[in-house]
Write a protein that holds these residues in place. Structure first.
Motif, mmCIF file in Angstrom:
data_model
loop_
_atom_site.group_PDB
_atom_site.id
_atom_site.type_symbol
_atom_site.label_atom_id
_atom_site.label_comp_id
_atom_site.label_asym_id
_atom_site.label_seq_id
_atom_site.Cartn_x
_atom_site.Cartn_y
_atom_site.Cartn_z
ATOM 1 N N ASP A 127 0.818 -1.215 0.000
ATOM 2 C CA ASP A 127 0.000 0.000 0.000
ATOM 3 C C ASP A 127 0.853 1.267 0.000
ATOM 4 O O ASP A 127 0.379 2.342 -0.382
ATOM 5 C CB ASP A 127 -0.927 0.030 1.224
ATOM 6 N N LEU A 128 2.103 1.156 0.420
ATOM 7 C CA LEU A 128 2.976 2.325 0.435
ATOM 8 C C LEU A 128 3.220 2.862 -0.968
ATOM 9 O O LEU A 128 3.492 4.055 -1.144
ATOM 10 C CB LEU A 128 4.306 1.979 1.100
ATOM 11 N N VAL A 129 3.103 1.995 -1.968
ATOM 12 C CA VAL A 129 3.197 2.447 -3.359
ATOM 13 C C VAL A 129 2.156 3.525 -3.628
ATOM 14 O O VAL A 129 2.448 4.560 -4.252
ATOM 15 C CB VAL A 129 3.002 1.259 -4.330
ATOM 16 N N GLU A 130 0.939 3.295 -3.156
ATOM 17 C CA GLU A 130 -0.140 4.256 -3.414
ATOM 18 C C GLU A 130 0.117 5.587 -2.730
ATOM 19 O O GLU A 130 -0.215 6.652 -3.265
ATOM 20 C CB GLU A 130 -1.485 3.669 -2.950
ATOM 21 N N VAL A 131 0.725 5.544 -1.548
ATOM 22 C CA VAL A 131 1.054 6.794 -0.855
ATOM 23 C C VAL A 131 2.050 7.599 -1.675
ATOM 24 O O VAL A 131 1.866 8.804 -1.913
ATOM 25 C CB VAL A 131 1.616 6.513 0.554
ATOM 26 N N LEU A 132 3.117 6.952 -2.138
ATOM 27 C CA LEU A 132 4.133 7.668 -2.909
ATOM 28 C C LEU A 132 3.601 8.161 -4.247
ATOM 29 O O LEU A 132 4.048 9.190 -4.765
ATOM 30 C CB LEU A 132 5.346 6.773 -3.134
ATOM 31 N N LEU A 133 2.631 7.450 -4.805
ATOM 32 C CA LEU A 133 2.064 7.867 -6.084
ATOM 33 C C LEU A 133 1.030 8.973 -5.951
ATOM 34 O O LEU A 133 0.929 9.843 -6.822
ATOM 35 C CB LEU A 133 1.412 6.669 -6.787
#
Length: 210
Positions: free
Chosen positions: A168-174
């Motif tokens: 889910d951290l991918v979505e935060v960075l994106l």
């Protein structure tokens, strides 16, 4: 509208233990909380953090160590309706998405989360009670029907993604350009692309959250 923001101040984000240690999970959880509170305040509504322990933040805090369902239902009983409930790990939430939630007419308005959870809702019916155990979005639909409440569902990607797992951290960075992303950047996290999909990596480690 008064908006409750439940927050686990004792052991937040345990499912991120593979990529964050205990102290890091504490500070990252507070970074997401700050972003959620900022978004709520930008809508012009008043947030109260419903926390399992005292937490230093920009909103008023009510400490309640009881299970989430009990704590939220009692808080709903104590406040004039309507009341919103927005989870503290919705790092992608913006004022616009929350305005859409708060502005949707209905006795009960739900923003479902991935996997069957309920990430945010608005309660305008005095007999409706929350139940966050198990597949809560299904339980909330049934609870609304049981008390004769008109139910509306808000379909929102930004409200549907709660940050629980390393991927889910991918979505935060994106999709987040605020406190949570700044914290991840400072902690050495970055995006990588593998086989056409974004993944997460951390400077100086071999972990990529996949």
């Amino acid at each position: 509208m008064h908006v409750l923001v439940p927050f686990d101040a004792r052991q937040p984000k345990s499912r991120l233990a593979d990529v964050l240690d205990d102290g890091e999970r504490q500070t990252f959880a507070r970074a997401m909380l700050a972003d959620v509170l900022d978004a709520i305040e930008e809508t012009g509504h008043e947030p109260t953090v419903l926390s399992t322990a005292q937490v230093d933040c920009r909103a008023s805090v009510t400490v309640d160590e009881r299970p989430l369902t009990t704590a939220v239902n009692d808080a709903l009983d104590e406040r004039a309706l309507p009341v919103g409930v927005v989870m503290s790990d919705l790092a992608l939430a913006t004022a616009d998405t929350l305005d859409a939630l708060f502005g949707t007419a209905g006795d009960v308005v739900i923003a479902p989360g991935l996997g069957g959870g309920t990430n945010a809702l608005v309660v305008r019916h005095a007999e409706f009670e929350v139940d966050y155990h198990g597949t809560s979005v299904r339980d909330h639909r049934e609870a609304a029907t049981a008390v004769g409440a008109n139910l509306q569902v808000v379909d929102s990607y930004r409200l549907g993604v709660d940050i629980d797992d390393p991927t889910d951290l991918v979505e935060v960075l994106l999709h987040n350009d605020r406190t949570a992303t700044t914290w991840l950047d400072d902690a050495g996290f970055r995006l990588e692309t593998r086989e056409g999909r974004a993944t997460i990596a951390r400077t100086g480690t071999e972990s990529d959250g996949t």
